[in-house]
Design an enzyme around this catalytic site. Structure first.
Site, PDB file in Angstrom:
ATOM      1  N   LYS A  64       0.804  -1.218  -0.048  1.00 34.92           N
ATOM      2  CA  LYS A  64       0.028   0.112  -0.049  1.00 34.92           C
ATOM      3  C   LYS A  64       0.801   1.399  -0.120  1.00 34.92           C
ATOM      4  O   LYS A  64       0.547   2.277  -0.654  1.00 34.92           O
ATOM      5  CB  LYS A  64      -0.939  -0.044   1.294  1.00 34.92           C
ATOM      6  CG  LYS A  64      -2.048  -0.919   1.257  1.00 34.92           C
ATOM      7  CD  LYS A  64      -2.891  -1.191   2.413  1.00 34.92           C
ATOM      8  CE  LYS A  64      -3.802  -2.342   2.316  1.00 34.92           C
ATOM      9  NZ  LYS A  64      -4.352  -2.804   3.542  1.00 34.92           N
ATOM     10  N   GLN A 108      -4.077  -1.137   9.899  1.00 38.02           N
ATOM     11  CA  GLN A 108      -4.182  -2.450   9.126  1.00 38.02           C
ATOM     12  C   GLN A 108      -4.629  -3.584  10.333  1.00 38.02           C
ATOM     13  O   GLN A 108      -4.375  -3.636  11.457  1.00 38.02           O
ATOM     14  CB  GLN A 108      -2.750  -2.652   8.969  1.00 38.02           C
ATOM     15  CG  GLN A 108      -2.458  -4.094   8.156  1.00 38.02           C
ATOM     16  CD  GLN A 108      -3.164  -4.150   6.961  1.00 38.02           C
ATOM     17  OE1 GLN A 108      -2.947  -3.120   5.933  1.00 38.02           O
ATOM     18  NE2 GLN A 108      -3.742  -5.172   6.513  1.00 38.02           N
ATOM     19  N   ASP A 131     -10.541   3.305   4.905  1.00 34.68           N
ATOM     20  CA  ASP A 131     -11.068   2.179   4.832  1.00 34.68           C
ATOM     21  C   ASP A 131     -12.735   1.952   4.739  1.00 34.68           C
ATOM     22  O   ASP A 131     -13.264   0.971   4.696  1.00 34.68           O
ATOM     23  CB  ASP A 131     -10.486   1.133   5.940  1.00 34.68           C
ATOM     24  CG  ASP A 131      -9.404   0.243   5.332  1.00 34.68           C
ATOM     25  OD1 ASP A 131      -9.295   0.070   4.129  1.00 34.68           O
ATOM     26  OD2 ASP A 131      -8.587  -0.238   6.067  1.00 34.68           O
TER      27      ASP A 131
END
Ligand code: NAD
Length: 312
Positions: A64, A108, A131
């Site tokens: 990412k 994460q 997200d």
């Protein structure tokens, strides 16, 4: 496009190449960022928090960050040890919330088991929720008004738009703007899997597009009878090869979200791709379908929150 020969008659199947589409989205973001960073006097920023030593998470985060750098996005990076406390992680989230150079925050997952992931996600400023997992955004998704939406479901929807589009990724002059937001009125979609990360938000997004949506899960009897009626099948389960050829109505669009490690060591989806491909009109491969789209959507979400902040 793939031409599948079925007993002498050729059927055209669209193989939805997520790897290529993801790259095209990222190339477009790179151009947009080059333009808007100049105007804003800074690039968009993504704050990344990694807790612990999970090898897969480390690889995802590295990929990412690399993708963000390639499109001119700045990353702010916090790596915390696996014994980090709730308040250690909360402190970093707070720091990113207060940092005006950070537009998107990625925590994460999965986190080490002693940390309450849901409680930590709630601490992220919903405007920086790259997200799309903050309960505020999840609630707004129910109303069709989410500020930021979860990345994997967003990627699925773009692949679905590609499936219904005239545009082909294989043409030289492919233009992303030719992939229109599809109206799914009259289409019956089934989502297999009801997780908060994938199944439920995809169902909401399909409803937003006017599809008639059925949700199936581990307690649903005879899912095959349901999928056989569906124009769109989304499998988000984590069971390799669950969806077989005789589950699929001829001409259906099949989106395979599953990522499963097979006994051979290879990665496979929830759909028995080799047999289903001869029954459907479009299908995502695994790997190379939904997976690569997730990262493009994370970057896109971060760019979107940057853009809405600087007002370009
Ligand atoms: P999850 O374990 O949270 O949810 C799985 C869902 O499948 C549950 O709702 C469960 O009810 C349902 N289910 C389980 N067994 C079933 C069965 N036999 N029949 C019908 N339904 C069944 O998983 P998740 O986070 O939603 O992920 C699902 C899959 O998608 C996994 O393979 C995961 O690795 C993959 N995934 C891929 C991406 C991506 O970027 N492509 C992102 C997230 C998850």
């Amino acid at each position: 496009m793939n031409l599948i020969d079925l007993m002498g008659s050729s059927v055209t199947v669209k193989v939805l190449n997520g790897k290529k589409l993801s790259q095209i989205v990222q190339n477009q973001l790179k151009e947009q960022i080059a333009f808007s960073s100049g105007k804003a006097g800074r690039p968009p920023g993504l704050g990344v928090i990694l807790v612990g030593d999970n090898e897969a998470s480390k690889a995802y985060v590295a990929s990412k960050e690399k993708s963000a750098a390639k499109i001119g996005m700045r990353t702010f990076d916090y790596k915390l040890p696996s014994d980090a406390s709730f308040s250690d992680v909360a402190g970093v989230i707070q720091e990113f919330n207060n940092n005006s150079g950070v537009d998107g925050i990625l925590l994460q997952l999965p986190l080490p088991p002693h940390l309450d992931a849901a409680a930590l996600l709630e601490l992220i400023n919903p405007l920086k929720d790259a997200d799309g997992l903050h309960p505020y955004n999840q609630g707004l998704l129910m109303k069709g008004q989410a500020l930021l939406k979860p990345c994997t479901p967003l990627g699925c929807m773009l692949l679905l738009d590609l499936a219904y589009s005239e545009a082909s990724l294989e043409t030289q002059d492919f233009d992303l703007s030719a992939v229109k937001r599809s109206d799914l009125s009259g289409k019956h979609a089934i989502v297999i899997g009801r997780s908060i990360l994938v199944g439920k938000p995809i169902a909401m997004m399909l409803l937003e597009r006017n599809a008639t949506v059925t949700m199936a899960h581990s307690k649903s009897p005879d899912i095959k009878a349901l999928t056989r009626q569906a124009d769109i099948v989304v499998a988000a389960v984590g069971r390799p090869g669950l969806v077989r050829k005789d589950w699929i109505k001829n001409g259906a669009v099949v989106i395979d979200v599953g990522i499963n490690r097979l006994p051979s060591g290879k990665i496979g989806g929830d759909v028995a791709y080799d047999e289903v491909i001869s029954e459907c009109s479009a299908i995502t491969p695994v790997p190379g379908g939904v997976g690569p789209m997730t990262i493009a959507m994370l970057l896109s979400n971060t760019y979107q929150s940057f853009n809405s902040k600087i007002g370009i």
